[in-house]
Design a protein around this motif. Structure first.
Motif, PDB file in Angstrom:
ATOM      1  N   ALA A 192       0.923  -1.351  -0.001  1.00 30.91           N
ATOM      2  CA  ALA A 192      -0.074   0.058   0.209  1.00 30.91           C
ATOM      3  C   ALA A 192       0.704   1.414   0.127  1.00 30.91           C
ATOM      4  O   ALA A 192       0.120   2.424  -0.058  1.00 30.91           O
ATOM      5  CB  ALA A 192      -0.846  -0.225   1.095  1.00 30.91           C
ATOM      6  N   GLY A 193       2.053   1.117   0.287  1.00 31.76           N
ATOM      7  CA  GLY A 193       2.841   2.266   0.282  1.00 31.76           C
ATOM      8  C   GLY A 193       3.154   2.993   1.620  1.00 31.76           C
ATOM      9  O   GLY A 193       3.762   3.977   1.743  1.00 31.76           O
ATOM     10  N   GLU A 194       2.570   2.325   2.546  1.00 31.06           N
ATOM     11  CA  GLU A 194       2.890   2.850   3.773  1.00 31.06           C
ATOM     12  C   GLU A 194       4.273   2.619   4.345  1.00 31.06           C
ATOM     13  O   GLU A 194       4.826   3.553   5.214  1.00 31.06           O
ATOM     14  CB  GLU A 194       1.941   2.531   4.794  1.00 31.06           C
ATOM     15  CG  GLU A 194       0.560   2.746   4.529  1.00 31.06           C
ATOM     16  CD  GLU A 194      -0.390   1.936   5.166  1.00 31.06           C
ATOM     17  OE1 GLU A 194      -0.842   1.976   6.541  1.00 31.06           O
ATOM     18  OE2 GLU A 194      -1.088   1.118   4.708  1.00 31.06           O
ATOM     19  N   LEU A 195       4.983   1.720   4.099  1.00 31.84           N
ATOM     20  CA  LEU A 195       6.322   1.239   4.277  1.00 31.84           C
ATOM     21  C   LEU A 195       7.065   0.932   3.064  1.00 31.84           C
ATOM     22  O   LEU A 195       6.710   0.325   2.136  1.00 31.84           O
ATOM     23  CB  LEU A 195       6.248  -0.172   5.137  1.00 31.84           C
ATOM     24  CG  LEU A 195       5.932   0.078   6.683  1.00 31.84           C
ATOM     25  CD1 LEU A 195       5.888  -1.407   7.297  1.00 31.84           C
ATOM     26  CD2 LEU A 195       6.641   0.899   7.512  1.00 31.84           C
ATOM     27  N   ALA A 196       8.243   1.404   2.954  1.00 31.37           N
ATOM     28  CA  ALA A 196       9.271   1.044   1.947  1.00 31.37           C
ATOM     29  C   ALA A 196      10.008  -0.462   2.308  1.00 31.37           C
ATOM     30  O   ALA A 196      10.643  -0.457   3.210  1.00 31.37           O
ATOM     31  CB  ALA A 196      10.481   2.190   1.582  1.00 31.37           C
ATOM     32  N   PRO A 197      10.157  -1.078   1.005  1.00 32.42           N
ATOM     33  CA  PRO A 197      10.880  -2.362   1.312  1.00 32.42           C
ATOM     34  C   PRO A 197      12.366  -2.334   1.659  1.00 32.42           C
ATOM     35  O   PRO A 197      12.923  -1.210   1.144  1.00 32.42           O
ATOM     36  CB  PRO A 197      10.595  -3.387   0.225  1.00 32.42           C
ATOM     37  CG  PRO A 197       9.418  -2.545  -0.515  1.00 32.42           C
ATOM     38  CD  PRO A 197       9.470  -1.275  -0.273  1.00 32.42           C
ATOM     39  N   THR A 198      13.169  -3.133   2.516  1.00 33.91           N
ATOM     40  CA  THR A 198      14.397  -2.815   2.439  1.00 33.91           C
ATOM     41  C   THR A 198      14.946  -3.450   1.128  1.00 33.91           C
ATOM     42  O   THR A 198      16.093  -2.947   0.819  1.00 33.91           O
ATOM     43  CB  THR A 198      14.822  -3.898   3.901  1.00 33.91           C
ATOM     44  OG1 THR A 198      14.060  -3.491   4.810  1.00 33.91           O
ATOM     45  CG2 THR A 198      16.294  -3.754   3.722  1.00 33.91           C
ATOM     46  N   SER A 199      14.303  -4.611   0.584  1.00 32.71           N
ATOM     47  CA  SER A 199      14.826  -4.783  -0.834  1.00 32.71           C
ATOM     48  C   SER A 199      13.678  -5.727  -1.377  1.00 32.71           C
ATOM     49  O   SER A 199      12.875  -5.942  -0.703  1.00 32.71           O
ATOM     50  CB  SER A 199      16.048  -5.699  -0.673  1.00 32.71           C
ATOM     51  OG  SER A 199      15.858  -6.892   0.058  1.00 32.71           O
ATOM     52  N   GLY A 200      13.867  -6.093  -2.505  1.00 31.49           N
ATOM     53  CA  GLY A 200      12.841  -6.726  -3.360  1.00 31.49           C
ATOM     54  C   GLY A 200      11.915  -5.802  -4.267  1.00 31.49           C
ATOM     55  O   GLY A 200      11.953  -4.618  -4.388  1.00 31.49           O
ATOM     56  N   ARG A 201      10.967  -6.521  -4.939  1.00 28.36           N
ATOM     57  CA  ARG A 201      10.071  -5.820  -5.955  1.00 28.36           C
ATOM     58  C   ARG A 201       8.839  -5.857  -5.897  1.00 28.36           C
ATOM     59  O   ARG A 201       8.171  -7.124  -5.403  1.00 28.36           O
ATOM     60  CB  ARG A 201      10.338  -6.334  -7.157  1.00 28.36           C
ATOM     61  CG  ARG A 201      11.605  -5.763  -7.805  1.00 28.36           C
ATOM     62  CD  ARG A 201      12.305  -6.694  -9.076  1.00 28.36           C
ATOM     63  NE  ARG A 201      11.451  -7.055 -10.105  1.00 28.36           N
ATOM     64  CZ  ARG A 201      11.023  -6.184 -11.272  1.00 28.36           C
ATOM     65  NH1 ARG A 201      11.799  -5.327 -11.553  1.00 28.36           N
ATOM     66  NH2 ARG A 201      10.139  -7.066 -12.182  1.00 28.36           N
ATOM     67  N   ILE A 202       7.746  -5.023  -5.820  1.00 28.08           N
ATOM     68  CA  ILE A 202       6.444  -5.161  -6.076  1.00 28.08           C
ATOM     69  C   ILE A 202       5.857  -4.674  -7.420  1.00 28.08           C
ATOM     70  O   ILE A 202       6.201  -3.572  -7.705  1.00 28.08           O
ATOM     71  CB  ILE A 202       6.109  -4.306  -4.911  1.00 28.08           C
ATOM     72  CG1 ILE A 202       6.409  -4.752  -3.412  1.00 28.08           C
ATOM     73  CG2 ILE A 202       4.335  -4.383  -4.746  1.00 28.08           C
ATOM     74  CD1 ILE A 202       6.046  -3.500  -2.311  1.00 28.08           C
ATOM     75  N   VAL A 203       5.542  -5.395  -8.249  1.00 29.81           N
ATOM     76  CA  VAL A 203       5.285  -5.197  -9.602  1.00 29.81           C
ATOM     77  C   VAL A 203       3.655  -5.442  -9.708  1.00 29.81           C
ATOM     78  O   VAL A 203       3.383  -6.276  -9.603  1.00 29.81           O
ATOM     79  CB  VAL A 203       5.913  -6.201 -10.642  1.00 29.81           C
ATOM     80  CG1 VAL A 203       5.629  -6.062 -12.072  1.00 29.81           C
ATOM     81  CG2 VAL A 203       7.278  -6.179 -10.386  1.00 29.81           C
ATOM     82  N   PHE A 204       3.251  -4.209 -10.129  1.00 30.64           N
ATOM     83  CA  PHE A 204       1.786  -3.789 -10.277  1.00 30.64           C
ATOM     84  C   PHE A 204       1.522  -3.653 -11.797  1.00 30.64           C
ATOM     85  O   PHE A 204       1.974  -2.704 -12.250  1.00 30.64           O
ATOM     86  CB  PHE A 204       1.243  -2.929  -9.435  1.00 30.64           C
ATOM     87  CG  PHE A 204      -0.383  -2.904  -9.262  1.00 30.64           C
ATOM     88  CD1 PHE A 204      -1.173  -3.713  -8.991  1.00 30.64           C
ATOM     89  CD2 PHE A 204      -0.789  -1.493  -9.811  1.00 30.64           C
ATOM     90  CE1 PHE A 204      -2.371  -3.458  -9.246  1.00 30.64           C
ATOM     91  CE2 PHE A 204      -2.083  -1.332  -9.989  1.00 30.64           C
ATOM     92  CZ  PHE A 204      -2.957  -2.360  -9.481  1.00 30.64           C
ATOM     93  N   GLU A 205       0.717  -4.564 -12.474  1.00 36.16           N
ATOM     94  CA  GLU A 205       0.445  -4.404 -13.914  1.00 36.16           C
ATOM     95  C   GLU A 205       1.754  -3.837 -14.626  1.00 36.16           C
ATOM     96  O   GLU A 205       1.679  -3.043 -15.383  1.00 36.16           O
ATOM     97  CB  GLU A 205      -0.590  -3.180 -14.072  1.00 36.16           C
ATOM     98  CG  GLU A 205      -2.024  -3.675 -13.614  1.00 36.16           C
ATOM     99  CD  GLU A 205      -3.159  -2.369 -13.773  1.00 36.16           C
ATOM    100  OE1 GLU A 205      -2.887  -1.323 -13.853  1.00 36.16           O
ATOM    101  OE2 GLU A 205      -4.188  -3.057 -13.945  1.00 36.16           O
ATOM    102  N   GLY A 206       2.851  -4.835 -14.383  1.00 40.16           N
ATOM    103  CA  GLY A 206       3.945  -4.634 -15.163  1.00 40.16           C
ATOM    104  C   GLY A 206       4.851  -3.570 -14.766  1.00 40.16           C
ATOM    105  O   GLY A 206       6.056  -3.737 -15.418  1.00 40.16           O
ATOM    106  N   LYS A 207       4.712  -2.908 -13.800  1.00 37.63           N
ATOM    107  CA  LYS A 207       5.515  -1.947 -13.185  1.00 37.63           C
ATOM    108  C   LYS A 207       6.086  -1.969 -11.944  1.00 37.63           C
ATOM    109  O   LYS A 207       5.031  -2.250 -10.998  1.00 37.63           O
ATOM    110  CB  LYS A 207       5.001  -0.493 -13.419  1.00 37.63           C
ATOM    111  CG  LYS A 207       4.653  -0.151 -14.961  1.00 37.63           C
ATOM    112  CD  LYS A 207       3.926   0.978 -15.040  1.00 37.63           C
ATOM    113  CE  LYS A 207       3.698   1.537 -16.677  1.00 37.63           C
ATOM    114  NZ  LYS A 207       3.044   2.782 -16.672  1.00 37.63           N
ATOM    115  N   ASP A 208       7.216  -1.632 -11.625  1.00 35.06           N
ATOM    116  CA  ASP A 208       7.642  -2.099 -10.121  1.00 35.06           C
ATOM    117  C   ASP A 208       7.217  -0.620  -9.408  1.00 35.06           C
ATOM    118  O   ASP A 208       7.704   0.594  -9.827  1.00 35.06           O
ATOM    119  CB  ASP A 208       9.405  -2.168 -10.185  1.00 35.06           C
ATOM    120  CG  ASP A 208       9.858  -2.551  -9.147  1.00 35.06           C
ATOM    121  OD1 ASP A 208       9.179  -2.428  -7.995  1.00 35.06           O
ATOM    122  OD2 ASP A 208      11.161  -2.705  -8.805  1.00 35.06           O
TER     123      ASP A 208
END
Length: 254
Positions: free
Chosen positions: A48-64
């Motif tokens: 949801a964007g409330e926390l930034a990951p330390t690492s890794g990818r969140i790909v939504f509809e083809g975009k990170d």
């Protein structure tokens, strides 16, 4: 629709989410379960964007989209509800819905002076949409009630109504059944199913009520110690000995 790839989140020396990977397919109601401390809420907060990951990818509809702020996620169609509803208590139920749509011309001071017609047309459109949401959820009779006076279950329905005021594509539901009486719980389950079937919403649901998960969700993803333990139908989940062991060893919720 959404792909989580090797997601990690550290809080100092605590690794709340570690190498977490799973997918959410468009048009599904995906359950996200696990014992307390499994990292479910932390994972939701990163999506949801409330926390930034330390690492890794969140790909939504083809975009990170990993690390984007909440308002960017909102505009991309990712909407989150909370275990404890965040209503505007002193506003009516109808007003709670009407404040949701972004970029309303009436929010700009000068537009109220020089573009009154445009402001009124947009306000009418928003009001009509809000009234449609209330009717869909069968709570039109509560439209003029202050939101703070609603029961816990009614507030959960209001949360669903607010998602209907957006152009949501993926809705993250955080324990929609928590603190809800059985009658309203059935109503909430019905509304979630109808929103998927009739309005093409995709859901991801955190919930501790396993009967609610079993009746709503397919697939079900099980988290334990911050990573995916298994994924499958609820019948498979319930019979998996590793899942049973994980629940017996749960700690605090992240």
């Amino acid at each position: 629709m959404l792909t989580i790839e090797n997601l990690n989140k550290n809080f100092g020396g605590l690794q709340a989410v570690r190498n977490c990977s799973f997918e959410i397919k468009e048009g599904t109601i995906t359950g996200l379960i696990g014992p307390n401390g499994a990292g479910k809420t932390t994972t939701f907060s990163m999506i949801a964007g409330e926390l930034a990951p330390t690492s890794g990818r969140i790909v939504f509809e083809g975009k990170d989209i990993a690390g984007l702020p909440t308002h960017e996620m909102f505009h991309r169609g990712i909407v989150r509800t909370f275990q404890i509803p965040h209503e505007f208590a002193k506003m009516t139920v109808l007003e709670n819905l009407m404040v949701v749509p972004p970029e309303q011309p009436g929010e700009r001071l000068f537009a109220n002076w020089i573009s009154r017609g445009q402001v009124k047309r947009r306000e009418r459109e928003v009001r009509d949409r809000a009234e449609d949401a209330l009717e869909f959820l069968s709570i039109s009779h509560l439209g003029d009630e202050q939101a703070g006076n609603l029961s816990g279950g009614q507030k959960k329905l209001l949360e669903l109504g607010r998602t209907m005021m957006t152009d949501a594509k993926l809705v993250l539901l955080d324990e929609p059944g928590a603190g809800v009486n059985p009658t309203l719980l059935l109503k909430i389950r019905e509304m979630i199913s109808r929103l998927r079937e009739e309005r093409d919403y995709t859901f991801c649901v955190i919930e501790h009520d396993m009967d609610l998960i079993a009746s709503l969700c397919d697939p079900v993803i099980v988290l334990a110690e911050g990573t995916v333990l298994m994924q499958g139908h609820m019948t498979e989940v319930r019979s998996n000995p590793d899942v049973l062991d994980a629940y017996l060893g749960g700690g605090e919720e992240n």
